[in-house]
Design a protein around this motif. Sequence first.
Motif, PDB file in Angstrom:
ATOM      1  N   ASP A   1       0.820  -1.212   0.000  1.00  0.00           N
ATOM      2  CA  ASP A   1       0.000   0.000   0.000  1.00  0.00           C
ATOM      3  C   ASP A   1       0.851   1.258   0.000  1.00  0.00           C
ATOM      4  OD1 ASP A   1       0.815  -0.813   2.628  1.00  0.00           O
ATOM      5  OD2 ASP A   1      -0.603   0.604   3.513  1.00  0.00           O
ATOM      6  N   PHE A   2       2.137   1.130   0.310  1.00  0.00           N
ATOM      7  CA  PHE A   2       3.011   2.308   0.381  1.00  0.00           C
ATOM      8  C   PHE A   2       3.373   2.853  -1.004  1.00  0.00           C
ATOM      9  CE2 PHE A   2       4.913   2.701   4.867  1.00  0.00           C
ATOM     10  CZ  PHE A   2       3.705   2.360   5.443  1.00  0.00           C
ATOM     11  N   VAL A   3       2.835   2.256  -2.071  1.00  0.00           N
ATOM     12  CA  VAL A   3       2.972   2.897  -3.393  1.00  0.00           C
ATOM     13  C   VAL A   3       2.038   4.107  -3.490  1.00  0.00           C
ATOM     14  CG1 VAL A   3       3.676   0.760  -4.525  1.00  0.00           C
ATOM     15  CG2 VAL A   3       1.251   1.428  -4.547  1.00  0.00           C
ATOM     16  N   PHE A   4       1.124   4.257  -2.519  1.00  0.00           N
ATOM     17  CA  PHE A   4       0.170   5.375  -2.511  1.00  0.00           C
ATOM     18  C   PHE A   4       0.581   6.435  -1.484  1.00  0.00           C
ATOM     19  CE2 PHE A   4      -2.468   1.684  -3.868  1.00  0.00           C
ATOM     20  CZ  PHE A   4      -2.804   2.151  -5.135  1.00  0.00           C
ATOM     21  N   ASP A   5       0.055   7.655  -1.680  1.00  0.00           N
ATOM     22  CA  ASP A   5       0.419   8.752  -0.777  1.00  0.00           C
ATOM     23  C   ASP A   5      -0.526   8.901   0.414  1.00  0.00           C
ATOM     24  OD1 ASP A   5      -1.843   9.953  -1.914  1.00  0.00           O
ATOM     25  OD2 ASP A   5      -0.677  11.290  -3.205  1.00  0.00           O
ATOM     26  N   GLY A   6      -1.596   8.115   0.446  1.00  0.00           N
ATOM     27  CA  GLY A   6      -2.482   8.135   1.595  1.00  0.00           C
ATOM     28  C   GLY A   6      -3.466   9.282   1.632  1.00  0.00           C
ATOM     29  N   LEU A   7      -3.633   9.965   0.519  1.00  0.00           N
ATOM     30  CA  LEU A   7      -4.560  11.103   0.477  1.00  0.00           C
ATOM     31  C   LEU A   7      -5.964  10.696   0.053  1.00  0.00           C
ATOM     32  CD1 LEU A   7      -2.286  13.851  -1.146  1.00  0.00           C
ATOM     33  CD2 LEU A   7      -2.755  13.460   1.288  1.00  0.00           C
ATOM     34  N   ASN A   8      -6.093   9.519  -0.584  1.00  0.00           N
ATOM     35  CA  ASN A   8      -7.386   9.121  -1.143  1.00  0.00           C
ATOM     36  C   ASN A   8      -7.771   7.684  -0.811  1.00  0.00           C
ATOM     37  OD1 ASN A   8      -8.009  11.588  -2.849  1.00  0.00           O
ATOM     38  ND2 ASN A   8      -5.994  11.028  -3.667  1.00  0.00           N
ATOM     39  N   GLY A   9      -7.313   7.177   0.321  1.00  0.00           N
ATOM     40  CA  GLY A   9      -7.639   5.803   0.686  1.00  0.00           C
ATOM     41  C   GLY A   9      -9.050   5.679   1.229  1.00  0.00           C
ATOM     42  N   PRO A  10      -9.598   4.461   1.270  1.00  0.00           N
ATOM     43  CA  PRO A  10      -9.050   3.219   0.744  1.00  0.00           C
ATOM     44  C   PRO A  10      -8.986   3.204  -0.791  1.00  0.00           C
ATOM     45  CG  PRO A  10     -10.706   2.775   2.430  1.00  0.00           C
ATOM     46  CD  PRO A  10     -10.831   4.212   2.057  1.00  0.00           C
ATOM     47  N   TYR A  11      -8.031   2.459  -1.315  1.00  0.00           N
ATOM     48  CA  TYR A  11      -7.713   2.497  -2.737  1.00  0.00           C
ATOM     49  C   TYR A  11      -8.215   1.271  -3.496  1.00  0.00           C
ATOM     50  CZ  TYR A  11      -4.468   6.337  -1.790  1.00  0.00           C
ATOM     51  OH  TYR A  11      -3.926   7.539  -1.418  1.00  0.00           O
ATOM     52  N   LYS A  12      -8.679   1.522  -4.715  1.00  0.00           N
ATOM     53  CA  LYS A  12      -8.886   0.461  -5.693  1.00  0.00           C
ATOM     54  C   LYS A  12      -7.585   0.253  -6.468  1.00  0.00           C
ATOM     55  CE  LYS A  12     -13.841   1.310  -6.385  1.00  0.00           C
ATOM     56  NZ  LYS A  12     -14.907   1.590  -7.380  1.00  0.00           N
ATOM     57  N   GLU A  13      -7.527  -0.838  -7.231  1.00  0.00           N
ATOM     58  CA  GLU A  13      -6.314  -1.149  -7.986  1.00  0.00           C
ATOM     59  C   GLU A  13      -5.959  -0.055  -8.985  1.00  0.00           C
ATOM     60  OE1 GLU A  13      -7.779  -5.087  -6.452  1.00  0.00           O
ATOM     61  OE2 GLU A  13      -8.692  -3.238  -7.202  1.00  0.00           O
ATOM     62  N   ALA A  14      -6.953   0.661  -9.471  1.00  0.00           N
ATOM     63  CA  ALA A  14      -6.708   1.696 -10.468  1.00  0.00           C
ATOM     64  C   ALA A  14      -6.265   3.025  -9.856  1.00  0.00           C
ATOM     65  CB  ALA A  14      -7.971   1.922 -11.307  1.00  0.00           C
ATOM     66  N   GLY A  15      -6.137   3.079  -8.529  1.00  0.00           N
ATOM     67  CA  GLY A  15      -5.667   4.297  -7.881  1.00  0.00           C
ATOM     68  C   GLY A  15      -4.294   4.701  -8.410  1.00  0.00           C
ATOM     69  N   ILE A  16      -4.030   6.006  -8.385  1.00  0.00           N
ATOM     70  CA  ILE A  16      -2.775   6.526  -8.938  1.00  0.00           C
ATOM     71  C   ILE A  16      -1.675   6.459  -7.883  1.00  0.00           C
ATOM     72  CG2 ILE A  16      -1.637   8.481 -10.047  1.00  0.00           C
ATOM     73  CD1 ILE A  16      -3.969   7.216 -11.635  1.00  0.00           C
ATOM     74  N   PRO A  17      -0.620   5.673  -8.118  1.00  0.00           N
ATOM     75  CA  PRO A  17       0.468   5.593  -7.147  1.00  0.00           C
ATOM     76  C   PRO A  17       1.225   6.922  -7.018  1.00  0.00           C
ATOM     77  CG  PRO A  17       0.517   3.705  -8.626  1.00  0.00           C
ATOM     78  CD  PRO A  17      -0.441   4.699  -9.221  1.00  0.00           C
ATOM     79  N   ASN A  18       1.671   7.195  -5.817  1.00  0.00           N
ATOM     80  CA  ASN A  18       2.501   8.374  -5.541  1.00  0.00           C
ATOM     81  C   ASN A  18       3.225   8.123  -4.214  1.00  0.00           C
ATOM     82  OD1 ASN A  18       3.624  10.969  -5.733  1.00  0.00           O
ATOM     83  ND2 ASN A  18       1.961  11.854  -4.534  1.00  0.00           N
ATOM     84  N   PRO A  19       4.259   7.282  -4.229  1.00  0.00           N
ATOM     85  CA  PRO A  19       4.903   6.879  -2.980  1.00  0.00           C
ATOM     86  C   PRO A  19       5.585   8.029  -2.261  1.00  0.00           C
ATOM     87  CG  PRO A  19       6.124   6.056  -4.883  1.00  0.00           C
ATOM     88  CD  PRO A  19       4.857   6.622  -5.411  1.00  0.00           C
ATOM     89  N   LEU A  20       5.537   7.990  -0.927  1.00  0.00           N
ATOM     90  CA  LEU A  20       6.154   9.021  -0.093  1.00  0.00           C
ATOM     91  C   LEU A  20       7.532   8.606   0.408  1.00  0.00           C
ATOM     92  CD1 LEU A  20       3.099   9.999   2.163  1.00  0.00           C
ATOM     93  CD2 LEU A  20       3.823  11.044   0.002  1.00  0.00           C
ATOM     94  N   SER A  21       7.840   7.324   0.344  1.00  0.00           N
ATOM     95  CA  SER A  21       9.090   6.800   0.897  1.00  0.00           C
ATOM     96  C   SER A  21       9.902   6.111  -0.192  1.00  0.00           C
ATOM     97  CB  SER A  21       8.786   5.789   2.007  1.00  0.00           C
ATOM     98  OG  SER A  21       8.099   4.663   1.472  1.00  0.00           O
ATOM     99  N   TYR A  22      11.181   5.910   0.102  1.00  0.00           N
ATOM    100  CA  TYR A  22      12.024   5.200  -0.851  1.00  0.00           C
ATOM    101  C   TYR A  22      11.572   3.746  -0.993  1.00  0.00           C
ATOM    102  CZ  TYR A  22      16.086   3.899  -3.583  1.00  0.00           C
ATOM    103  OH  TYR A  22      16.901   3.451  -4.598  1.00  0.00           O
ATOM    104  N   TYR A  23      11.129   3.155   0.116  1.00  0.00           N
ATOM    105  CA  TYR A  23      10.561   1.801   0.059  1.00  0.00           C
ATOM    106  C   TYR A  23       9.419   1.749  -0.948  1.00  0.00           C
ATOM    107  CZ  TYR A  23       7.564  -2.097   1.471  1.00  0.00           C
ATOM    108  OH  TYR A  23       6.757  -3.218   1.469  1.00  0.00           O
ATOM    109  N   GLY A  24       8.474   2.671  -0.841  1.00  0.00           N
ATOM    110  CA  GLY A  24       7.352   2.715  -1.771  1.00  0.00           C
ATOM    111  C   GLY A  24       7.799   2.931  -3.203  1.00  0.00           C
ATOM    112  N   GLN A  25       8.822   3.764  -3.391  1.00  0.00           N
ATOM    113  CA  GLN A  25       9.341   4.021  -4.732  1.00  0.00           C
ATOM    114  C   GLN A  25       9.908   2.750  -5.352  1.00  0.00           C
ATOM    115  OE1 GLN A  25      12.136   7.341  -4.773  1.00  0.00           O
ATOM    116  NE2 GLN A  25      10.909   8.417  -3.251  1.00  0.00           N
TER     117      GLN A  25
END
Length: 308
Positions: free
Chosen positions: A116-140
Amino acid sequence: MKTVLITGSNGLLGQKLLDKLKHSAEYKVIATSKGNDRYCESGYIYERLDVTNAEEVRAVINKYQPKHVIHTAALTNVDACEIDKEQCYQLNVKSVEYLIEACNPFNTHFIHLSTDFVFDGLNGPYKEAGIPNPLSYYGQTKLESEKLLQSSMLDAAILRTILVYGVIKDKARVNIVTWAKNALERGGEINVVNDQFRNPTLAEDLADACLLVLEKRARGVFHISGKDYMSIEEIVRAVADYWKLDASLINPISSEALNQAAKRPAKTGFVLDKARKELGYQPHSFHEGLLIVDDQLKKFKPDNSDGQ
């Protein structure tokens, strides 16, 4: 028999997969991890494998020519990834690159674990089509690994998951549930963030999802988590309540006050409709998950070290 190769078999998910696949009449199971086998049972073949070593990856894949790979090996400590970016990149990105290259000649079905860390947490809960925007290097790095698979020629399924918990046989690792239980049992005050929201995921549920994907040779992105959407504080309080521990020891704090190396998304969580419909995925509630953990803790005593 179809050959399935599991990376990271010493980890929590890896061991749950072995619980379900060992002695299978349908699958020949190859378990791999960097060190010695810590699962230590029968019903599978164990190979030592450093997934950051391209030659080792090629040799093991060529030896067994797996029809399926379940890639669970990764560096998932979010702060460690932020601090040691080279190790993170090698484990989370280069390993996928090496495995893709090695699997290409064998038309391998590739099941990859993401987050879930591929997302920025601004629009959760997320569907698969949600736009990724990681906040951490792990997510990146996890997002980059997803893109490698999506641009490959392999049949690939990406299973994003959240805050996996459960009991591991070798006592080597803790997770949110075992950490909270152990810490509260020791009787000291613990700081717990109250502004992050997740769907905690029982490791057995995640393993079941992997097997559903395996059986259907499914492709694409699937969101796999528990059904309950909770704050981290609520998760820890539920642990205290279940084991009748002193909830007054829980000190709610903000993420900012915790001052961790890596930034976490505030509200992730998953919409599970696609996994339910296409895979038949049916996760447990968090309370049901605690019942399962409690039963396993009577057989295996987890490590008492700190960590979240």
